[in-house]
Design a protein around this motif. Structure first.
Motif, short mmCIF file in Angstrom:
data_model
loop_
_atom_site.label_atom_id
_atom_site.label_comp_id
_atom_site.label_asym_id
_atom_site.label_seq_id
_atom_site.Cartn_x
_atom_site.Cartn_y
_atom_site.Cartn_z
N SER A 1 0.84 -1.20 0.00
CA SER A 1 0.00 0.00 0.00
C SER A 1 0.87 1.25 0.00
CB SER A 1 -0.91 0.02 1.23
OG SER A 1 -0.17 0.35 2.39
N SER A 2 0.29 2.35 -0.43
CA SER A 2 1.02 3.62 -0.40
C SER A 2 1.29 4.07 1.02
CB SER A 2 0.21 4.70 -1.14
OG SER A 2 0.00 4.35 -2.49
N GLY A 3 0.41 3.68 1.94
CA GLY A 3 0.52 4.16 3.31
C GLY A 3 1.77 3.71 4.02
N VAL A 4 2.24 2.50 3.75
CA VAL A 4 3.41 2.01 4.48
C VAL A 4 4.65 2.83 4.14
CG1 VAL A 4 3.87 0.20 2.75
CG2 VAL A 4 4.79 -0.03 5.05
N GLY A 5 4.85 3.15 2.88
CA GLY A 5 5.99 3.98 2.49
C GLY A 5 5.86 5.40 3.00
N LEU A 6 4.64 5.94 2.92
CA LEU A 6 4.43 7.31 3.39
C LEU A 6 4.61 7.42 4.89
CD1 LEU A 6 1.35 8.32 1.19
CD2 LEU A 6 3.67 9.24 1.05
N SER A 7 4.19 6.39 5.63
CA SER A 7 4.40 6.42 7.08
C SER A 7 5.89 6.42 7.41
CB SER A 7 3.72 5.22 7.74
OG SER A 7 4.31 3.99 7.33
N GLY A 8 6.67 5.65 6.65
CA GLY A 8 8.12 5.66 6.84
C GLY A 8 8.73 7.01 6.50
N LEU A 9 8.22 7.63 5.44
CA LEU A 9 8.73 8.94 5.04
C LEU A 9 8.43 9.99 6.10
CD1 LEU A 9 9.99 10.80 2.89
CD2 LEU A 9 7.70 11.03 1.89
N VAL A 10 7.21 9.99 6.62
CA VAL A 10 6.84 10.95 7.66
C VAL A 10 7.69 10.74 8.91
CG1 VAL A 10 5.00 11.66 9.24
CG2 VAL A 10 4.50 11.28 6.81
N ALA A 11 7.86 9.49 9.32
CA ALA A 11 8.68 9.20 10.50
C ALA A 11 10.11 9.64 10.30
CB ALA A 11 8.62 7.70 10.82
N LEU A 12 10.62 9.42 9.10
CA LEU A 12 11.99 9.83 8.78
C LEU A 12 12.16 11.34 8.88
CD1 LEU A 12 14.86 9.34 7.71
CD2 LEU A 12 13.90 9.25 5.40
N ILE A 13 11.22 12.08 8.31
CA ILE A 13 11.32 13.54 8.34
C ILE A 13 11.21 14.06 9.77
CG2 ILE A 13 10.14 15.67 7.65
CD1 ILE A 13 9.37 14.23 5.05
N VAL A 14 10.28 13.49 10.55
CA VAL A 14 10.12 13.93 11.94
C VAL A 14 11.39 13.65 12.73
CG1 VAL A 14 8.89 13.49 14.10
CG2 VAL A 14 7.61 13.71 11.96
N TRP A 15 11.96 12.46 12.55
CA TRP A 15 13.17 12.10 13.28
C TRP A 15 14.36 12.96 12.86
CZ3 TRP A 15 14.57 10.22 17.62
CH2 TRP A 15 15.87 9.75 17.82
N LEU A 16 14.44 13.30 11.58
CA LEU A 16 15.50 14.20 11.12
C LEU A 16 15.37 15.57 11.78
CD1 LEU A 16 15.74 13.41 7.29
CD2 LEU A 16 17.50 13.01 9.02
N MET A 17 14.14 16.05 11.93
CA MET A 17 13.94 17.34 12.60
C MET A 17 14.36 17.24 14.06
SD MET A 17 13.04 19.32 10.26
CE MET A 17 12.67 20.73 11.30
N VAL A 18 14.06 16.11 14.70
CA VAL A 18 14.50 15.91 16.08
C VAL A 18 16.02 15.92 16.16
CG1 VAL A 18 14.60 14.25 17.99
CG2 VAL A 18 12.44 14.66 16.79
N CYS A 19 16.68 15.24 15.25
CA CYS A 19 18.14 15.19 15.25
C CYS A 19 18.75 16.55 14.99
CB CYS A 19 18.63 14.18 14.21
SG CYS A 19 18.24 12.45 14.60
N ARG A 20 18.16 17.31 14.07
CA ARG A 20 18.68 18.64 13.75
C ARG A 20 18.50 19.60 14.93
NH1 ARG A 20 19.61 20.66 8.72
NH2 ARG A 20 18.53 22.62 9.24
N ASN A 21 17.46 19.41 15.70
CA ASN A 21 17.16 20.33 16.81
C ASN A 21 17.34 19.64 18.16
OD1 ASN A 21 15.84 22.80 15.31
ND2 ASN A 21 14.94 20.97 14.38
#
Length: 444
Positions: free
Chosen positions: A17-37
């Motif tokens: 499904s499209s959702g599984v990849g999108l959920s990974g993408l969202v989690a990745l972006i959120v975690w990158l923001m946590v790492c940057r800040n």
């Protein structure tokens, strides 16, 4: 009669499904923001440790776990992939311990001996003990103990619920202990799958830290008005998406997630075409200027368009778009990304337009970024050589695509339906097919 004679009326449903990849993408972006800040996060929650961005190599590994966990949760709770018959699991089945224990011991024997053989391969391969691979060896070395221990309860647990617990690993184990009948074809499937995981898994881990650190530490505000720097950094971030989610695909090959490898490509041509594109083999071909190197005396897009800001912004946008398609083609696979494998059929995302969006976008990116037909020394010989050699590289990727198709066409009727539907209806694949059909006979 073949499926191609009667293509499906509609595009077959995707196994991912499209959702599984999108959920990974969202989690990745959120975690990158946590790492940057991280400094602000640590202050807010009064966490111990340094007040700086989390850009170290082990933070990149943690990112894989965060992303993979999000995709796993989506797969189980939303897509409910563990309920699919393709997992080979019947959750209502509770095979007696006395019946499955011997099977599990045989399977663990095969599994541990396989890991031992891969370890020997790593030890022999000199390239694994230099440069970027040193980090991969460090990570894998630290993981050996936990994997060994956790494999015992996992195998014992899942064998009680598998419809046929005598899988590829069991056949290899049975061959080693020579106590029961085993199938040589199943042993070959076992080794093809683990050769893929061993070879490409180490490579993916080795390239995690570099791009991750650059994206976490990047000053996007400082380069916002520079098309070259901003475009290059956005491209780096998109490649990071590809690497992070691609690594999840190699590591999360669990049967309850329906992400297990059904088969590795049995075609020698497929292995040759794929391995040519990765270390150490790529270092002797595309990585050498005297073999398939296509960047000799090329300035690249930023050099030739310098001083033309509008063109620089336009060119950067095109390359970002191509890289975005490439990253999309990876995270669309969800938990099932890997080379040379059949793990179900993907028909959505960019795969509704062409059967090989990653290869197409990657090669177009190389042509637009390198501009091999223009050289800084004015040499017609270098321009022709670069152009021809990049054409050869693109030809290798076409070869890879054809061998992958041959593998999947032989494995799954759904892929045969998808292949036929795409040839008639897909925007890119169908258009190229119709153009080729218009050529005079003998020129195709």
């Amino acid at each position: 009669m073949s499926n191609a004679a009667f293509p499906a009326l509609s595009r077959p449903a995707s196994d991912v499904s499209s959702g599984v990849g999108l959920s990974g993408l969202v989690a990745l972006i959120v975690w990158l923001m946590v790492c940057r800040n991280w400094a602000a996060v640590a202050d807010t929650f009064a966490l111990p440790g340094p007040r700086a961005p989390l850009s170290g190599p082990y933070a990149s590994v943690a990112t894989v776990l965060v992303t993979g966990t999000a995709m796993t949760i989506w797969s189980l709770l939303v897509d409910k992939v563990h309920r699919r018959a393709s997992t080979g699991i019947d959750w209502a089945l509770r095979r007696p311990w006395s019946e499955s224990f011997d099977i599990s011991i045989t399977k663990l024997t095969g599994l541990w001996c396989t890991w031992g053989a891969i370890t020997v391969f790593y030890c022999i391969g000199r390239w694994y003990w230099d440069g970027q691979y040193l980090f991969a060896m460090e990570v894998l070395g630290a993981a050996v103990g936990p994997l060994f221990v956790l494999s015992i309860p996992y195998v014992l647990w899942i064998d009680r619920r598998m419809v046929n617990p005598r899988d590829h690993s069991w056949h290899f184990g049975a061959m080693l202990v020579a106590r029961e009948s085993w199938d040589a074809s199943e042993v070959k499937k076992h080794w093809r799958a683990w050769a893929i995981k061993g070879f490409f898994g180490a490579f993916m881990i080795s390239i995690l830290p570099g791009g991750f650190a650059r994206v976490v530490e990047a000053d996007f505000g400082g380069i916002a008005h520079n098309p070259v720097d901003l475009g290059s950094m956005v491209i780096e971030a998109l490649f990071l998406i590809d690497v992070q989610i691609g690594t999840v695909g190699y590591l999360f090959t669990f049967r309850p997630l329906d992400a297990h490898i059904r088969s590795g490509n049995p075609l020698l041509a497929g292995w040759v075409a794929a391995l040519m594109c990765y270390p150490p083999f790529v270092w002797g071909t595309m990585g050498r200027a005297d073999v398939l190197g296509y960047e000799v005396n090329t300035g690249g897009w930023a050099y030739w368009l310098a001083g033309h800001d509008a063109l620089l912004w336009l060119w950067a946008a095109v390359m970002v778009a191509l890289t975005a398609i490439y990253a999309w083609a990876t995270f669309a696979f969800g938990l099932r990304f890997s080379n040379l494998t059949y793990r179900g059929v993907l028909t959505n995302g960019p795969y509704r337009f062409t059967r090989h969006p990653a290869y197409l976008s990657k090669n177009l990116f190389w042509w637009t970024s390198t501009l091999p037909f223009i050289v800084t020394n004015g040499s017609l010989t270098d321009a022709v050589r670069n152009t021809v050699l990049l054409g050869v590289v693109s030809g290798i990727y076409y070869w890879r695509a054809r061998t992958e198709e041959a593998h999947l066409l032989g494995e799954d009727a759904k892929y045969r339906e998808y292949h036929a539907w795409m040839a008639q209806n897909a925007l890119i694949t169908g258009t190229f097919g119709r153009l080729l059909a218009m050529l005079p006979k003998g020129t195709k």
